[in-house]
Enzyme design. Structure first.
Site, mmCIF file in Angstrom:
data_model
loop_
_atom_site.group_PDB
_atom_site.id
_atom_site.type_symbol
_atom_site.label_atom_id
_atom_site.label_comp_id
_atom_site.label_asym_id
_atom_site.label_seq_id
_atom_site.Cartn_x
_atom_site.Cartn_y
_atom_site.Cartn_z
ATOM 1 N N GLU A 76 0.894 -1.339 0.220
ATOM 2 C CA GLU A 76 -0.001 0.043 0.163
ATOM 3 C C GLU A 76 0.886 1.136 0.062
ATOM 4 O OE1 GLU A 76 -2.763 -3.163 0.868
ATOM 5 O OE2 GLU A 76 -0.782 -2.721 1.773
ATOM 6 N N HIS A 145 -9.528 -5.771 10.567
ATOM 7 C CA HIS A 145 -10.352 -5.644 9.239
ATOM 8 C C HIS A 145 -11.477 -5.064 9.326
ATOM 9 C CE1 HIS A 145 -7.601 -9.172 8.290
ATOM 10 N NE2 HIS A 145 -7.080 -8.198 7.629
#
Length: 346
Positions: A76, A145
């Site tokens: 990322e 998450h």
């Protein structure tokens, strides 16, 4: 599912309305903007050959090819940095995070590189980039998450932050974000991707955009104002339907944009209903609801309140994995009903 209804005012002819899922609305927005402006490109993990982890980019790689739809490694920080540099150089990247939890790896690029560059360069460097992907509570994926980053990104000057609920929101806000000359964070919700909503003929046109920074009154009411964004808007609509049977008419405001926040719409509603309940999937401390309550407290609408404003949020804990604990952590319709009755003293 009452989340599907009531999101769009009826057009003159019933044939003009169709049911479109949030996933398809986002796909439509990307397709139309890629076609409209050759500077637009999409990059992220699995966005190209696999059609996207959530199939948002389905069919786009076959249509636009490797230069416009780019699969990235699981890095990322790397691909967000490439995207920011591309935006500074004049392209208009759409950077997909497989989930916003993974954007933590790239938050330095989002905040220090994208959000601050226009200010630090005295307006010389603009960064027309979109960071998008699923945000908020998912289902059964554990604490790392399953959290909402609206307050995190909404905290930072230099960013615009949008949080769509319906298919119309998703399409109109994503298109507006891609066309904006500033960095925009688009917080979608994984649990909404498969949900169909009514979309008017106007919303399905290629030029349909929703202005960033404008809330929408999803349901008018007179007794209490409910303000929410993303999936909790649907819960508010369900709670409003339950309360309506008991003679309580809720005004439901879909915030749509976290930053800049449309306080004028909220203030006007509070002046009418004299009561405020905010609902969000994020944590209570320093949350979106906390900001709304503070602004009401500091502004002209405070004098109209007949009771303290109430926040409904997720519990102040990392998300548990077990479903029964997850359900008790996230705001449910019954929690909203309880909060409304508490603020109305009934």
């Amino acid at each position: 599912d009452s989340r599907c209804g009531g999101s769009v005012s009826s057009p003159s002819s019933p044939a003009a309305v169709s049911q479109v899922t949030v996933r398809d609305a986002l796909n439509q927005a990307l397709d139309e903007e890629l076609e409209r402006d050759e500077r637009v490109f999409l990059l992220g993990e699995e966005v190209a050959q696999y059609d996207g982890a959530y199939k948002i980019s389905r069919g786009l790689w076959k249509k636009y090819g490797d230069k416009r739809i780019i699969d990235t490694p699981i890095s990322e920080m790397g691909f967000a940095g490439i995207a920011v540099g591309a935006a500074m150089a004049g392209l208009r990247p759409v950077c997909e995070f497989m989930t916003f939890n993974f954007s933590m790896q790239a938050i330095d690029q989002v905040i220090n590189s994208a959000a601050k560059s226009c200010y630090m360069s005295a307006g010389f460097i603009s960064v027309p980039i979109v960071f998008r992907g699923p945000n908020g509570t998912a289902a059964g994926v554990g604490a790392q998450h399953s959290q909402c980053f609206a307050a995190w990104y909404g905290h930072c000057p230099g960013l615009k932050v949008v949080s769509p609920w319906s298919s119309e929101d998703a399409k109109g806000l994503l298109k507006a974000s891609i066309r904006d000359d500033n960095p925009v964070v688009v917080l979608e919700n994984e649990l909404l991707y498969g949900v169909p909503f009514e979309m008017s003929e106007q919303a399905q046109s290629k030029e349909f955009v929703i202005p960033i920074g404008k809330a929408k009154i999803e349901k008018p009411g007179t007794h209490v104002t409910l303000v929410a964004h993303s999936r909790p808007v649907g819960h508010c609509m369900e709670a409003a339907a339950v309360l309506s049977k008991e003679g309580v008419e809720c005004e439901v405001i879909n915030l749509r944009t976290i930053r800049p926040m449309d306080m004028e719409t909220v203030e006007a509603s509070v002046a009418k209903t004299n009561h405020l309940v905010t609902v969000e999937g994020g944590w209570p401390q320093f949350g979106v609801g906390a900001e709304i309550c503070a602004r009401i407290m500091e502004g002209p609408a405070f004098n109209y309140l007949d009771a303290p404003a109430v926040r409904v949020t997720s519990a102040d804990v990392p998300m548990p994995y077990a479903k029964i604990l997850e359900d008790n952590t996230v705001p449910q319709v019954k929690d909203i009903v309880f909060a409304v009755k508490k603020t109305l003293n009934i």
